[in-house]
Structures are given as structure tokens and as C-alpha cells.
Motif scaffolding. Structure first.
Motif, PDB file in Angstrom:
ATOM      1  N   HIS A  59       7.860  22.030  -6.838  1.00 49.99           N
ATOM      2  CA  HIS A  59       7.356  20.727  -6.393  1.00 49.99           C
ATOM      3  C   HIS A  59       8.358  19.614  -6.706  1.00 49.99           C
ATOM      4  N   LEU A  60       8.544  18.730  -5.753  1.00 52.67           N
ATOM      5  CA  LEU A  60       9.431  17.579  -5.915  1.00 52.67           C
ATOM      6  C   LEU A  60       8.609  16.305  -5.824  1.00 52.67           C
ATOM      7  N   TRP A  61       8.675  15.499  -6.877  1.00 47.77           N
ATOM      8  CA  TRP A  61       7.989  14.214  -6.930  1.00 47.77           C
ATOM      9  C   TRP A  61       9.018  13.091  -6.840  1.00 47.77           C
ATOM     10  N   PHE A  62       8.759  12.112  -5.983  1.00 52.61           N
ATOM     11  CA  PHE A  62       9.522  10.870  -5.941  1.00 52.61           C
ATOM     12  C   PHE A  62       8.610   9.745  -6.422  1.00 52.61           C
ATOM     13  N   LEU A  63       9.005   9.035  -7.457  1.00 59.67           N
ATOM     14  CA  LEU A  63       8.241   7.882  -7.949  1.00 59.67           C
ATOM     15  C   LEU A  63       9.087   6.632  -7.754  1.00 59.67           C
ATOM     16  N   ALA A  64       8.604   5.688  -6.942  1.00 56.47           N
ATOM     17  CA  ALA A  64       9.411   4.518  -6.588  1.00 56.47           C
ATOM     18  C   ALA A  64       8.580   3.252  -6.614  1.00 56.47           C
ATOM     19  N   THR A  65       9.222   2.153  -6.994  1.00 58.50           N
ATOM     20  CA  THR A  65       8.610   0.833  -6.840  1.00 58.50           C
ATOM     21  C   THR A  65       9.517  -0.025  -5.973  1.00 58.50           C
ATOM     22  N   GLY A  66       8.893  -0.841  -5.114  1.00 58.77           N
ATOM     23  CA  GLY A  66       9.622  -1.832  -4.327  1.00 58.77           C
ATOM     24  C   GLY A  66      10.729  -1.246  -3.478  1.00 58.77           C
ATOM     25  N   THR A  67      11.883  -1.910  -3.512  1.00 57.43           N
ATOM     26  CA  THR A  67      13.010  -1.505  -2.667  1.00 57.43           C
ATOM     27  C   THR A  67      13.622  -0.173  -3.090  1.00 57.43           C
ATOM     28  N   ALA A  68      13.232   0.332  -4.254  1.00 60.39           N
ATOM     29  CA  ALA A  68      13.766   1.617  -4.720  1.00 60.39           C
ATOM     30  C   ALA A  68      13.240   2.792  -3.925  1.00 60.39           C
ATOM     31  N   VAL A  69      12.339   2.547  -2.978  1.00 60.47           N
ATOM     32  CA  VAL A  69      11.914   3.628  -2.100  1.00 60.47           C
ATOM     33  C   VAL A  69      13.057   4.064  -1.176  1.00 60.47           C
ATOM     34  N   GLY A  70      14.042   3.185  -0.975  1.00 59.93           N
ATOM     35  CA  GLY A  70      15.129   3.435  -0.034  1.00 59.93           C
ATOM     36  C   GLY A  70      15.846   4.761  -0.193  1.00 59.93           C
ATOM     37  N   PRO A  71      16.371   5.085  -1.382  1.00 63.17           N
ATOM     38  CA  PRO A  71      17.105   6.352  -1.522  1.00 63.17           C
ATOM     39  C   PRO A  71      16.232   7.578  -1.286  1.00 63.17           C
ATOM     40  N   PHE A  72      14.939   7.470  -1.569  1.00 68.03           N
ATOM     41  CA  PHE A  72      14.056   8.607  -1.337  1.00 68.03           C
ATOM     42  C   PHE A  72      13.808   8.815   0.157  1.00 68.03           C
ATOM     43  N   ILE A  73      13.740   7.727   0.908  1.00 63.95           N
ATOM     44  CA  ILE A  73      13.626   7.856   2.362  1.00 63.95           C
ATOM     45  C   ILE A  73      14.871   8.544   2.910  1.00 63.95           C
ATOM     46  N   SER A  74      16.038   8.142   2.411  1.00 67.07           N
ATOM     47  CA  SER A  74      17.287   8.773   2.834  1.00 67.07           C
ATOM     48  C   SER A  74      17.235  10.281   2.608  1.00 67.07           C
ATOM     49  N   MET A  75      16.768  10.702   1.430  1.00 71.42           N
ATOM     50  CA  MET A  75      16.686  12.129   1.127  1.00 71.42           C
ATOM     51  C   MET A  75      15.692  12.840   2.032  1.00 71.42           C
ATOM     52  N   MET A  76      14.531  12.191   2.262  1.00 72.92           N
ATOM     53  CA  MET A  76      13.486  12.852   3.041  1.00 72.92           C
ATOM     54  C   MET A  76      13.824  12.940   4.525  1.00 72.92           C
ATOM     55  N   GLU A  77      14.817  12.175   4.977  1.00 70.37           N
ATOM     56  CA  GLU A  77      15.253  12.269   6.365  1.00 70.37           C
ATOM     57  C   GLU A  77      16.362  13.318   6.544  1.00 70.37           C
ATOM     58  N   THR A  78      16.614  14.089   5.492  1.00 63.82           N
ATOM     59  CA  THR A  78      17.487  15.258   5.589  1.00 63.82           C
ATOM     60  C   THR A  78      16.617  16.512   5.491  1.00 63.82           C
ATOM     61  N   SER A 124       7.875  21.406 -11.675  1.00 64.89           N
ATOM     62  CA  SER A 124       8.118  20.044 -11.198  1.00 64.89           C
ATOM     63  C   SER A 124       9.548  19.565 -11.395  1.00 64.89           C
ATOM     64  N   GLN A 125      10.069  18.916 -10.345  1.00 63.56           N
ATOM     65  CA  GLN A 125      11.224  18.041 -10.462  1.00 63.56           C
ATOM     66  C   GLN A 125      10.736  16.640 -10.094  1.00 63.56           C
ATOM     67  N   VAL A 126      11.046  15.665 -10.946  1.00 68.08           N
ATOM     68  CA  VAL A 126      10.563  14.299 -10.748  1.00 68.08           C
ATOM     69  C   VAL A 126      11.754  13.350 -10.718  1.00 68.08           C
ATOM     70  N   MET A 127      11.897  12.619  -9.623  1.00 66.80           N
ATOM     71  CA  MET A 127      12.949  11.618  -9.499  1.00 66.80           C
ATOM     72  C   MET A 127      12.275  10.255  -9.526  1.00 66.80           C
ATOM     73  N   ILE A 128      12.734   9.378 -10.446  1.00 68.93           N
ATOM     74  CA  ILE A 128      12.092   8.086 -10.665  1.00 68.93           C
ATOM     75  C   ILE A 128      13.111   6.984 -10.440  1.00 68.93           C
ATOM     76  N   CYS A 129      12.751   6.002  -9.618  1.00 72.15           N
ATOM     77  CA  CYS A 129      13.677   4.922  -9.294  1.00 72.15           C
ATOM     78  C   CYS A 129      12.889   3.639  -9.096  1.00 72.15           C
ATOM     79  N   GLY A 130      13.335   2.567  -9.759  1.00 75.72           N
ATOM     80  CA  GLY A 130      12.654   1.290  -9.558  1.00 75.72           C
ATOM     81  C   GLY A 130      12.706   0.383 -10.762  1.00 75.72           C
ATOM     82  N   ASN A 131      11.645  -0.389 -10.892  1.00 75.13           N
ATOM     83  CA  ASN A 131      11.494  -1.343 -11.980  1.00 75.13           C
ATOM     84  C   ASN A 131      11.759  -0.663 -13.328  1.00 75.13           C
ATOM     85  N   PRO A 132      12.640  -1.223 -14.164  1.00 77.97           N
ATOM     86  CA  PRO A 132      12.972  -0.560 -15.435  1.00 77.97           C
ATOM     87  C   PRO A 132      11.764  -0.269 -16.318  1.00 77.97           C
ATOM     88  N   ASP A 133      10.768  -1.146 -16.320  1.00 80.13           N
ATOM     89  CA  ASP A 133       9.570  -0.888 -17.128  1.00 80.13           C
ATOM     90  C   ASP A 133       8.799   0.316 -16.594  1.00 80.13           C
TER      91      ASP A 133
END
Length: 249
Positions: free
Chosen positions: A110-129, A209-218
Motif C-alpha cells: 500500500h502507498l499512502w500520500f499525505l499532503a496539505t495545500g500546494t504540496a499535493v503537486g508532486p503526488f499528482i505528478s507521480m500518480m500521472e505515471t 505501508s509506504q507513506v510519503m508526507i509533504c506539506g506544512n511542517p507541523d
């Protein structure tokens, strides 16, 4: 090294949040990497990093940005129109990419992407491959924003749900207003409560699980800690694990 790009399209998601499509001869890159945009201000170059939303096979570069009033560069980007020039780094960089996570028996299902705000961008790039869909049984994107108007690329994400109905789960978190189908919890709290696992139909586990987290530092800090509490480990080249993170400012 800098090259000159030309804006060929812009999308205004709200009064502050916008996307730019740029025609520039960027060197080949990996989905999830970022470029730098820059301008010369008072004789000095002002540069900032922006992740690419587009996959490597796209004709144009695309970035998602938010105007920061006191920022040195984002107000300039906000003012750009189709046909305007912008300086672009000649190569992309960054390690928030799928080939940095385990690909052997340590990968999991399972691959989890956790993103806030504009940090969704790189995950969209990955999911379009093709890569995430070929490597994982389930892909979950948790996309957190404050307001509904901050949900960029929502139709594109819904189209991925249609394309991969058995593999892809989109979970939206809108914390400051009600939006049908979205949760109101912040991402870290939804990890602790089990809400994300319940909605995704899968659990966070060190085996699967693999979890990739990108976004707000908090968010990144808290989500990572709560995943540590569940037995997951940070992914390092010298010690492969489950959690890969990138702070977005």
C-alpha cells in the motif's frame, strides 16, 4: 544554470492560489521533483523552489503556487500572464520520488500520500505515471486544505478515481468549512483516531505501508510521529523503512 521559460497557460483556483504552465527546455526529471523559478530583483536573483505537478512525459512544465503578500517572488508569479517570460532552473532536483522508497520485499502493498495545500503537486505528478499503479495494490491520497476553494486539481483527482476504481482512494480533509464527502479532522488527528484507515479500508503497518508526507511542517512532524507510534520507521537509504517526508516551506 537558468533557462527562459514562457507562460502558456494559467489557472486561478482562487484569488491567491494559481497554477502556471510553462514552456521551457528542462532536462529529463523524475516525477516528484522540483524546479526553481526566479527573477532578478534590485540586481540580485530571487529564486524559489516549486514542485512539478506535471508528469515527465508532459509537453509543458506545471507548478502550483500560492501568493504570499510579503514574499519576494510569489507576487511576481501571481502577476504573470500568458506570453510572459520567467527564468527556470535548467534541471529539476529532489528526493521525494518513488525510486527512493524500497522496491523489494520491504516495499509492502500500500502507498499512502499525505499532503496539505500546494504540496499535493508532486503526488499528482507521480500518480500521472504508471509506476505507483504497477507497484502497489492500493494507492491512497489524503489531501488537506482549510477551505473548499483551496482544492486544486479536484476534477483531475476524481478522474484518477474513475481510471483506477479498485486501486485509488481519495480522502479530502477540509478543516474550516463543511464539504460533502470530506473529513474535518487535520491529517495527524485522523491518523490517531483511525479515521484514515477506516475510510481507506487498509491499515498503516510496517509490513504493508509506504507513506510519503509533504506539506506544512507541523503536519509533517505530527503525522510522522503518530506513524512512528504505530510502528512505522523513517525511510533512509542506509536503512529502508516506511516513511518519506518533505517539508514544503
Amino acid at each position: 544554470m537558468w533557462i527562459t521559460g514562457k507562460v502558456v497557460e494559467r489557472i486561478d483556483w482562487n484569488s491567491k492560489l494559481f497554477s502556471l504552465k510553462i514552456d521551457a527546455e528542462l532536462a529529463p526529471f523524475i516525477a516528484g521533483q522540483f524546479i526553481k523559478l526566479s527573477e532578478i530583483h534590485d540586481g540580485k536573483r530571487v529564486a524559489r523552489a516549486y514542485s512539478l505537478v506535471n508528469p515527465p512525459q508532459s509537453r509543458y512544465l506545471e507548478v502550483l503556487a500560492v501568493e504570499v503578500e510579503e514574499g519576494q517572488l510569489s507576487p511576481v508569479l501571481q502577476s504573470l500572464k500568458v506570453g510572459d517570460d520567467i527564468e527556470v532552473s535548467a534541471t529539476a532536483a529532489g528526493f521525494m520520488v518513488l525510486n527512493e522508497i524500497p522496491s523489494d520485499e520491504l516495499q509492502g502493498k500500500h502507498l499512502w500520500f499525505l499532503a496539505t495545500g500546494t504540496a499535493v503537486g508532486p503526488f499528482i505528478s507521480m500518480m500521472e505515471t504508471d509506476e505507483p499503479w504497477q507497484r502497489f495494490e492500493k494507492v491512497v491520497l489524503v489531501y488537506g486544505v482549510r477551505a473548499v476553494e483551496d482544492l486544486a486539481y479536484l476534477e483531475q483527482l476524481k478522474s484518477l478515481q474513475t481510471k483506477y476504481p479498485d486501486q485509488f482512494k481519495l480522502i479530502l480533509s477540509v478543516t474550516r468549512e463543511t464539504y460533502a464527502g470530506a473529513i474535518s479532522s487535520r491529517i495527524p488527528q485522523a491518523i490517531v483516531s483511525g479515521e484514515l484507515e477506516q475510510l481507506a479500508g487498509i491499515e498503516f503497518s510496517s509490513q504493508d505501508s509506504q507513506v510519503m508526507i509533504c506539506g506544512n511542517p507541523d503536519m509533517v512532524k505530527d503525522a510522522q510521529q503518530y506513524l512512528f507510534d504505530k510502528g512505522l520507521k523513517k525511510n533512509l537509504r542506509r536503512a529502508p523503512g516506511n516513511i518519506t517526508v518533505e517539508k514544503y516551506w
